[in-house]
Design a protein around this motif. Structure first.
Motif, PDB file in Angstrom:
ATOM      1  N   THR A 190     -24.678  57.384  34.935  1.00 33.70           N
ATOM      2  CA  THR A 190     -25.105  57.430  33.542  1.00 33.70           C
ATOM      3  C   THR A 190     -26.185  56.384  33.304  1.00 33.70           C
ATOM      4  OG1 THR A 190     -22.928  58.187  32.805  1.00 33.70           O
ATOM      5  CG2 THR A 190     -24.382  57.257  31.130  1.00 33.70           C
ATOM      6  N   VAL A 191     -27.337  56.848  32.798  1.00 28.66           N
ATOM      7  CA  VAL A 191     -28.461  55.974  32.483  1.00 28.66           C
ATOM      8  C   VAL A 191     -28.528  55.810  30.969  1.00 28.66           C
ATOM      9  CG1 VAL A 191     -30.959  55.613  32.676  1.00 28.66           C
ATOM     10  CG2 VAL A 191     -29.720  56.821  34.496  1.00 28.66           C
ATOM     11  N   GLY A 192     -28.620  54.571  30.495  1.00 24.65           N
ATOM     12  CA  GLY A 192     -28.697  54.306  29.070  1.00 24.65           C
ATOM     13  C   GLY A 192     -30.099  53.919  28.637  1.00 24.65           C
ATOM     14  N   TYR A 193     -30.553  54.488  27.534  1.00 23.77           N
ATOM     15  CA  TYR A 193     -31.850  54.144  26.941  1.00 23.77           C
ATOM     16  C   TYR A 193     -31.580  53.856  25.464  1.00 23.77           C
ATOM     17  CZ  TYR A 193     -36.808  54.768  25.578  1.00 23.77           C
ATOM     18  OH  TYR A 193     -38.093  54.594  25.088  1.00 23.77           O
ATOM     19  N   PHE A 194     -31.678  52.565  25.076  1.00 26.45           N
ATOM     20  CA  PHE A 194     -31.235  52.118  23.765  1.00 26.45           C
ATOM     21  C   PHE A 194     -32.371  51.439  22.997  1.00 26.45           C
ATOM     22  CE2 PHE A 194     -27.131  51.148  26.279  1.00 26.45           C
ATOM     23  CZ  PHE A 194     -26.730  52.484  26.207  1.00 26.45           C
TER      24      PHE A 194
END
Length: 304
Positions: A190-194
Motif C-alpha cells: 500500500t502506497v500512501g499519498y497525503f
C-alpha cells in the motif's frame, strides 16, 4: 507579543501548526483569513475573522475580495506588534495597507513553498520575481521551510538577503507518538499519498501502477485535490478503481498516526523530470517529515 496572521485560506494544517506553536511560547494571535470551498473550517482554538471567500482559479475575483478586505487589514495592523503574512499577493496587500500609517508593525513573511511561476525562466516568471524582490526588501523577518530556498533560490535567482532569516522545517509536532502498530495486511503493498493533492502526474503514475500490478499494489489517498481542468477525469478514474482509495480530508496531527499505520510506502515524489530547478528539488514537505517520523519508507524523485 500580539501578532496578526493574514492567511490565504482557513483550515490549512501548516498555518494552524505555526500559529499554535507560536501561541505556546506566549504569542497572542489575531487571525484574519480568506475561505475557500475545498478547505475545511478552521480548527484553530482562536477566533478567526473571515476576510472573504475566494474561488479556486478565479484570479479577478480573488483580487476583488482582497481589495474589499483592505480596510479590515488596515485596522488590524494598527493594533498589532507584528504581522505574519503568507503568499506574495497578501504581502503586496499588506504593503499597500500600511501606506500612510504612522504605526507599522514588524513584518514577518513565510515562504512555505516556491511555485512554478517564481522558479520558471520565462518572461512572466521574471516579472513575478521582480515584484517579489521589491516586496521582500520591505520584510523584517523571513521564514522559510527549507534551507534550499535560501541558497538555491533567494541568493542566486533573487540576489537578496533579508536582515533576519529563519529556517523552520515542517517537522511533526512532538506530541504525536512515533511508535505505531501496523495492522496485518495481505501480499499487496500500500502506497500512501497525503496532503494537498495537486500533482496530476503523481496521481497518473500511482493509478497506472495499480492497473499494471495485478493486485499487488494499493494506493491510499488523503487530503484535498487541486488538479484544475484535469480533476474531473482523475477523480472519475479514482472512483472506478478497486485499488485506489480516497479517505477524504484529515486532521493534522491528530489523524497522522492511523494514516501511516495503513501504508507500507509514502509517495513524496515530484516527478518533474523536465525541470532542472524548482520546488520539487528544494522543498522539504510535510510528507517528508511525517514519513520519517513514522518510520515509513518513501518513494522520492532522484536529485531531491
Amino acid at each position: 507579543m500580539r501578532i496578526t496572521f493574514v492567511l490565504p485560506v482557513v483550515g490549512d494544517a501548516h498555518h494552524t501548526t505555526r500559529i499554535v506553536e507560536l501561541a505556546s511560547v506566549g504569542v497572542e494571535p489575531q487571525v484574519l483569513a480568506f475561505s475557500r470551498e475545498y478547505y475545511p473550517p478552521s480548527t484553530l482554538p482562536y477566533s478567526t475573522e473571515e476576510l472573504g471567500r475566494i474561488a479556486h482559479g478565479k484570479y479577478i475575483g480573488r483580487l476583488a475580495a482582497q481589495l474589499r478586505a483592505l480596510p479590515v487589514i488596515r485596522r488590524a495592523i494598527a493594533q498589532a506588534e507584528a504581522t505574519y503574512i503568507y503568499g506574495l499577493d497578501l504581502l503586496a496587500l499588506f504593503v499597500v495597507a500600511r501606506i500612510g500609517r504612522r504605526h507599522s508593525p514588524v513584518l514577518i513573511y513565510e515562504i512555505p513553498d516556491i511555485r512554478e511561476r517564481l522558479s520558471g525562466s520565462g518572461l512572466a516568471s521574471r516579472l513575478v520575481r521582480l515584484l517579489e524582490r521589491f516586496l521582500l526588501k520591505r520584510v523584517d523577518v523571513l521564514v522559510v521551510t527549507s534551507e534550499a530556498y535560501l541558497h538555491s533560490y533567494l541568493r542566486p535567482l533573487q540576489r537578496i538577503r533579508v536582515d533576519e532569516e529563519v529556517v523552520i522545517e515542517n517537522k511533526v509536532r512532538s506530541t504525536v507518538r512515533t511508535k505505531i502498530s501496523t495492522p496485518p495486511r495481505g501480499t499487496a503493498i500500500t502506497v500512501g499519498y497525503f496532503g494537498l493533492l495537486r500533482c496530476p502526474r503523481s496521481l497518473e503514475i500511482l493509478i497506472r501502477a495499480t492497473e499494471l500490478a495485478n493486485g499487488r499494489i494499493n494506493v491510499e489517498l488523503r487530503g484535498f485535490f487541486m488538479l484544475g481542468d484535469q480533476q474531473a477525469n482523475i477523480m472519475s478514474r479514482i472512483e472506478s478503481s478497486e485499488r485506489v482509495r480516497f479517505g477524504g480530508s484529515y486532521r493534522n496531527p491528530e489523524d497522522l498516526e492511523q494514516m501511516y499505520a495503513r501504508i507500507d510506502l509514502a509517495w513524496i515524489s515530484y516527478p518533474f523530470a523536465d525541470a532542472d530547478r524548482g520546488n520539487w528539488k528544494w522543498a522539504r514537505t510535510n510528507r517528508y517529515y511525517e514519513s520519517n517520523f513514522f518510520n515509513t519508507p518513501v518513494i522520492a524523485s532522484s536529485g531531491t
